[in-house]
Design an enzyme around this catalytic site. Sequence first.
Site, PDB file in Angstrom:
ATOM      1  N   CYS A  86       0.832  -1.200   0.000  1.00 20.74           N
ATOM      2  CA  CYS A  86       0.000   0.000   0.000  1.00 20.74           C
ATOM      3  C   CYS A  86       0.872   1.258   0.000  1.00 20.74           C
ATOM      4  O   CYS A  86       1.544   1.540  -0.975  1.00 20.74           O
ATOM      5  CB  CYS A  86      -0.973  -0.051   1.172  1.00 20.74           C
ATOM      6  SG  CYS A  86      -2.356   1.097   0.984  1.00 20.74           S
ATOM      7  N   HIS A 194      -3.481  -5.637   0.910  1.00 23.88           N
ATOM      8  CA  HIS A 194      -2.843  -5.880   2.206  1.00 23.88           C
ATOM      9  C   HIS A 194      -2.823  -7.369   2.566  1.00 23.88           C
ATOM     10  O   HIS A 194      -3.740  -7.833   3.256  1.00 23.88           O
ATOM     11  CB  HIS A 194      -3.617  -5.149   3.308  1.00 23.88           C
ATOM     12  CG  HIS A 194      -3.442  -3.667   3.279  1.00 23.88           C
ATOM     13  ND1 HIS A 194      -2.435  -3.027   3.959  1.00 23.88           N
ATOM     14  CD2 HIS A 194      -4.147  -2.696   2.650  1.00 23.88           C
ATOM     15  CE1 HIS A 194      -2.522  -1.724   3.761  1.00 23.88           C
ATOM     16  NE2 HIS A 194      -3.550  -1.494   2.960  1.00 23.88           N
ATOM     17  N   GLU A 196      -1.154  -8.727   4.828  1.00 21.41           N
ATOM     18  CA  GLU A 196      -1.039  -8.856   6.292  1.00 21.41           C
ATOM     19  C   GLU A 196      -2.408  -8.754   6.975  1.00 21.41           C
ATOM     20  O   GLU A 196      -2.554  -9.095   8.140  1.00 21.41           O
ATOM     21  CB  GLU A 196      -0.054  -7.815   6.853  1.00 21.41           C
ATOM     22  CG  GLU A 196      -0.596  -6.415   7.080  1.00 21.41           C
ATOM     23  CD  GLU A 196      -0.740  -5.584   5.800  1.00 21.41           C
ATOM     24  OE1 GLU A 196      -0.671  -6.164   4.698  1.00 21.41           O
ATOM     25  OE2 GLU A 196      -0.952  -4.368   5.920  1.00 21.41           O
TER      26      GLU A 196
END
Lengths: 222, 79
Positions: A86, A194, A196
């Site tokens: 990002c 993302h 994560e």
Amino acid sequence: MKFGIIQFPGSNCDQDAYHVLANVFSQPTRYVWHKDSSLGDVDCVVVPGGFSYGDYLRTGAIARFSPAMKAVAAHAEAGGLVIGICNGFQILCEAQLLPGALIRNKGLKFICEHVDLRVETSDSPFTNRCQKGQVLRIPIAHGEGCYFAEPALIKQLQDEDRILVRYVNNPNGSVDNIAGICNEGRNVFGLMPHPERASETALGSEDGRLIFESILRAIVSA
Amino acid sequence: MKAKIIVMPKKTVLDPQGKTVQHALESLGFKGIQEVRIGKFIEVELKGGNKAALKKKMDEACHKILSNPVIEDYEIALK
């Protein structure tokens, strides 16, 4: 495998990345403050999401000049792995570690939702645990995720198999549906989604784990 | 001396903000608008009076940080 996560003023996905690497994958993980000019002994650097330096001027424009980013550039130059997520992708583009730029979403809106990503190649340290054509469900959360590059560069990225992930349904106007690319050396990867935030069932998807498992496999076999 | 710098998105780059403002102007009844593009205006106060040297310095600043040559063009006026 040792991971370093860069922290800028305004980073806000640094702790998510730390949690996944340290707690979910049980890897030695440390933060690297933006003023540190050394990364220490790390195998892979994460440039996390957020709004580094308040996104002033352009997203990633100020962060790229921090001492830590000079160390990231040196790490990348030496062949070390770097993943920018990002805002991290935006910073890597501003730092010219990746080509192109990320501009305002076509629809002008900040988009926060799960999207389908198609893995375009498994030939990279970041996608080696995926199958070509595999679709991953991973969230995006950005206002400036529209990838832009001139047609000649897009052709080069395509010819060199450097577009690692594309959106199945383009949410932001990115050229050629690009969601993530790597550098010529294939050791620097930037993506807007993302992984994560999609590494535990409690968060609705575990598909992001494949990206981190790929990195772990790449480091072990290096 | 003062540097007045205009940074604009390149013609080949999408400018959704400009497009939206164009539509707003049209819906307010402003006729004959062909295109609207939105950029940035930056003022830099400078010490020293050598115009050529200051222009060179600002060129470098624009190239390095004030604009992103991948997506933007810039113009510098020194006054």
